[in-house]
Structures are given as structure tokens and as C-alpha cells.
Design a protein around this motif. Structure first.
Motif, PDB file in Angstrom:
ATOM      1  N   VAL A   7      92.077  32.563 -14.186  1.00 21.61           N
ATOM      2  CA  VAL A   7      91.118  31.778 -13.405  1.00 21.61           C
ATOM      3  C   VAL A   7      89.817  31.581 -14.175  1.00 21.61           C
ATOM      4  N   GLU A   8      89.359  32.625 -14.847  1.00 23.56           N
ATOM      5  CA  GLU A   8      88.120  32.522 -15.615  1.00 23.56           C
ATOM      6  C   GLU A   8      88.277  31.502 -16.741  1.00 23.56           C
ATOM      7  N   ALA A   9      89.423  31.537 -17.414  1.00 22.84           N
ATOM      8  CA  ALA A   9      89.676  30.576 -18.491  1.00 22.84           C
ATOM      9  C   ALA A   9      89.750  29.160 -17.941  1.00 22.84           C
ATOM     10  N   ALA A  10      90.347  29.009 -16.764  1.00 22.31           N
ATOM     11  CA  ALA A  10      90.422  27.694 -16.126  1.00 22.31           C
ATOM     12  C   ALA A  10      89.027  27.184 -15.784  1.00 22.31           C
ATOM     13  N   LEU A  11      88.172  28.080 -15.306  1.00 20.77           N
ATOM     14  CA  LEU A  11      86.804  27.695 -14.952  1.00 20.77           C
ATOM     15  C   LEU A  11      86.037  27.249 -16.198  1.00 20.77           C
ATOM     16  N   ASP A  12      86.258  27.938 -17.301  1.00 25.17           N
ATOM     17  CA  ASP A  12      85.630  27.533 -18.569  1.00 25.17           C
ATOM     18  C   ASP A  12      86.096  26.137 -18.977  1.00 25.17           C
ATOM     19  N   ARG A  13      87.391  25.877 -18.826  1.00 24.88           N
ATOM     20  CA  ARG A  13      87.943  24.572 -19.183  1.00 24.88           C
ATOM     21  C   ARG A  13      87.312  23.468 -18.331  1.00 24.88           C
ATOM     22  N   MET A 146      85.737  11.156 -11.482  1.00 21.45           N
ATOM     23  CA  MET A 146      86.162  12.294 -12.298  1.00 21.45           C
ATOM     24  C   MET A 146      85.181  13.455 -12.171  1.00 21.45           C
ATOM     25  N   ALA A 147      83.891  13.142 -12.184  1.00 19.04           N
ATOM     26  CA  ALA A 147      82.885  14.194 -12.041  1.00 19.04           C
ATOM     27  C   ALA A 147      83.030  14.893 -10.695  1.00 19.04           C
ATOM     28  N   GLY A 148      83.253  14.112  -9.641  1.00 17.85           N
ATOM     29  CA  GLY A 148      83.439  14.711  -8.319  1.00 17.85           C
ATOM     30  C   GLY A 148      84.677  15.575  -8.246  1.00 17.85           C
ATOM     31  N   ALA A 149      85.762  15.116  -8.871  1.00 14.97           N
ATOM     32  CA  ALA A 149      87.006  15.890  -8.866  1.00 14.97           C
ATOM     33  C   ALA A 149      86.842  17.193  -9.636  1.00 14.97           C
ATOM     34  N   LEU A 150      86.140  17.139 -10.754  1.00 16.23           N
ATOM     35  CA  LEU A 150      85.899  18.354 -11.537  1.00 16.23           C
ATOM     36  C   LEU A 150      85.004  19.324 -10.781  1.00 16.23           C
ATOM     37  N   ASP A 151      84.016  18.802 -10.081  1.00 13.53           N
ATOM     38  CA  ASP A 151      83.156  19.669  -9.264  1.00 13.53           C
ATOM     39  C   ASP A 151      83.979  20.352  -8.169  1.00 13.53           C
ATOM     40  N   ARG A 152      84.880  19.588  -7.578  1.00 11.77           N
ATOM     41  CA  ARG A 152      85.732  20.163  -6.529  1.00 11.77           C
ATOM     42  C   ARG A 152      86.647  21.245  -7.102  1.00 11.77           C
ATOM     43  N   GLU A 228      97.158  15.351 -10.295  1.00  9.79           N
ATOM     44  CA  GLU A 228      97.225  14.784 -11.644  1.00  9.79           C
ATOM     45  C   GLU A 228      96.115  15.352 -12.526  1.00  9.79           C
ATOM     46  N   LEU A 229      94.939  15.541 -11.936  1.00 11.90           N
ATOM     47  CA  LEU A 229      93.827  16.122 -12.692  1.00 11.90           C
ATOM     48  C   LEU A 229      94.188  17.510 -13.198  1.00 11.90           C
ATOM     49  N   VAL A 230      94.744  18.334 -12.321  1.00 14.03           N
ATOM     50  CA  VAL A 230      95.110  19.705 -12.680  1.00 14.03           C
ATOM     51  C   VAL A 230      96.170  19.717 -13.784  1.00 14.03           C
ATOM     52  N   ALA A 231      97.126  18.797 -13.691  1.00  9.89           N
ATOM     53  CA  ALA A 231      98.180  18.729 -14.708  1.00  9.89           C
ATOM     54  C   ALA A 231      97.589  18.451 -16.093  1.00  9.89           C
ATOM     55  N   CYS A 232      96.563  17.603 -16.139  1.00  5.00           N
ATOM     56  CA  CYS A 232      95.921  17.291 -17.425  1.00  5.00           C
ATOM     57  C   CYS A 232      95.012  18.434 -17.884  1.00  5.00           C
ATOM     58  N   LEU A 233      94.246  18.982 -16.950  1.00  2.00           N
ATOM     59  CA  LEU A 233      93.285  20.029 -17.291  1.00  2.00           C
ATOM     60  C   LEU A 233      93.954  21.240 -17.919  1.00  2.00           C
ATOM     61  N   TYR A 234      95.075  21.663 -17.344  1.00  2.00           N
ATOM     62  CA  TYR A 234      95.681  22.922 -17.753  1.00  2.00           C
ATOM     63  C   TYR A 234      96.900  22.729 -18.639  1.00  2.00           C
TER      64      TYR A 234
END
Length: 269
Positions: A7-13, A146-152, A228-234
């Protein structure tokens, strides 16, 4: 006992990606301010009726007023794009991509063609200027989404981290005292506390599923499906779903701890 949460690594990403989006928003803001200040060519009266909207970019490429002044201003647009937006382009600026390819990737093929040096006789008309600004407006709307989705996503990760840290921290501390040293009431109390933690994890999983099913919009039609955002992020992470996979492991830990406590309680009845 160690549970790798990711989770911490995901938050950094997410924070890194949010910074990238912010920089790109700033770049587009600078680009817009420069383009808005540019004067335009005055086309003939016939063309004026055809070149007043963003949709007339293709028409402008067939000829018309312009000349050296228009050509120079098209070059200014390309130079401003190169100085502001291109370093943040969706395509890698180091992969041999040309400036016009970057413009096409960020704005549109139509805009890139209209700004190309080979169309110098067309000039920088009002239609072309409006077309450029229209495409930028859409892109900025997408960036806001995108900014809103990342904030969420960041909020969801912070919430998850808080719950998981509480549960794992308590379990680690509790395990320092062997079950054999606890009385019946202490064992039952620990068992009940683990049940509470398990319920919190179940709630966390439900909340996370709700976030994954959501869509974040900017303004207008731009929207980001969170799944879709999560699939790209991680992409490239050890796990595809850092929160849900960690919740599942923590629930397993709680279950094993409860089973051990239950065995002690049964022997003491």
C-alpha cells in the motif's frame, strides 16, 4: 509476523503520477496564455464564412490567406508547444518522435497538419487558432479528470493504510504475549477484538470495490474509469490490487489468530 502490504508503494506511485499531471496542467496553462495573445491572419470574405470555428481546420489546409506573417505565427505555436507541453507529452520525447508527432499525440492529427511548415501558405487564421484552443480545452478537461481520479485513489490508499496499520500493529503487539500466559477472559477479549478487526477489513474491502467501480469526471465529457486507472497505475507491481490483496492476507491472519485462541478457550472450558 510480517505482512507486506504494497500500500505504501502504491501511495508513492500515485503521488508521483499526481505530480506529473500537475506539471502538465501548468504546461498547458502556459501554452494557452501564449496562444491567446497571438494575432491571426484575416482571410478573404469567402473564407471568413468557412473558417470561424474549430471544425474548419481541414478546410484551411486547401489554401487561403496567410503568407509570411501567418507562417511565422504557426512556427511560434510550434515553438511554444515545444517549450511548454512537449516535455510532458504522452509519447516519449526521447524515442525519436518529431515535434509534429507530439502535437498530433497531444492535440490531434488535424491540428498538427494545419501547423505543419508545408502548409505555410495557409497562415494562422482565426479558425486554426480556435481549433488549437478547442483541442487544448478538451485536453485540460481530461487532465482535471485524471487529477481527480488520482486524488480519489490517494484518499482510498490513505484510508486503507490507516485501517491496516491499526490491525497489524495491534496483532504484532499482542503476539508479544504468549496465549499460554493469558486468562480465559483475556483470551475471549482478544478473540472479540480480532473479530472487530475482521469486520473493519470487510468494510474496507467493500469500500474499495465501490471506488473501483466509480468514474471520475472533470468537466464536460471527460471521465476516468477507476478500474482502468488502477490497471495502468500498478502495471508491473507484484500485485494488481494492492489494497484488496493486502486486506485478504490480513483477514487470513486474523482468522488464524482467532483459531489459535479458540483452541485455547476450548481446552480451558
Amino acid at each position: 509476523m510480517t505482512v507486506e502490504t504494497h500500500v505504501e508503494a502504491a501511495l508513492d506511485r500515485v503521488r508521483d503520477e499526481r505530480a506529473v499531471v500537475t506539471e502538465k496542467q501548468t504546461a498547458y496553462g502556459q501554452f494557452v496564455r501564449e496562444i491567446e495573445q497571438l494575432s491571426v491572419d484575416t482571410p478573404s470574405s469567402t473564407q471568413a464564412t468557412r473558417q470561424t470555428t474549430a471544425g474548419s481546420i481541414a478546410t484551411m489546409q486547401s489554401g487561403g490567406a496567410g503568407g509570411v506573417g501567418g507562417s511565422d505565427r504557426c512556427e511560434e505555436v510550434r515553438e511554444e508547444f515545444a517549450a511548454t507541453v512537449r516535455p510532458h507529452s504522452t509519447a516519449d520525447v526521447d524515442d525519436g518522435e518529431t515535434l509534429l508527432e507530439a502535437i498530433a499525440a497531444e492535440l490531434s492529427e488535424q491540428v498538427a497538419m494545419a501547423l505543419a511548415p508545408r502548409n505555410a501558405t495557409v497562415g494562422f487564421t482565426a479558425g486554426l487558432k480556435n481549433g488549437v484552443l478547442s483541442e487544448v480545452t478538451q485536453r485540460r478537461s481530461e487532465l482535471r479528470a485524471m487529477a481527480g481520479a488520482l486524488d480519489r485513489e490517494a484518499e482510498s490508499l490513505v484510508e486503507a493504510k490507516g485501517v491496516l496499520d491499526d490491525v497489524l500493529g495491534w496483532i504484532v503487539e499482542a503476539n508479544e504475549t504468549p496465549l499460554t500466559e493469558l486468562g480465559f477472559d483475556e483470551l475471549r477479549s482478544r478473540h472479540d477484538r480480532l473479530a472487530e478487526f475482521r469486520d473493519r477489513c470487510d468494510g474496507l474491502a467493500r469500500d474499495r470495490q465501490s471506488v473501483l467501480r466509480s468514474t471520475t469526471t472533470g468537466d464536460g465529457e471527460a471521465g476516468i474509469a477507476h478500474q482502468e486507472l488502477v490497471a495502468c497505475l500498478y502495471d508491473g507491481f507484484p500485485v494488481a490490487y494492492p489494497i484488496l490483496s493486502t486486506v485478504a492476507r490480513v483477514i487470513e491472519v486474523c482468522d488464524r489468530c482467532q483459531q489459535a485462541i479458540s483452541a485455547h478457550l476450548v481446552r480451558r472450558v
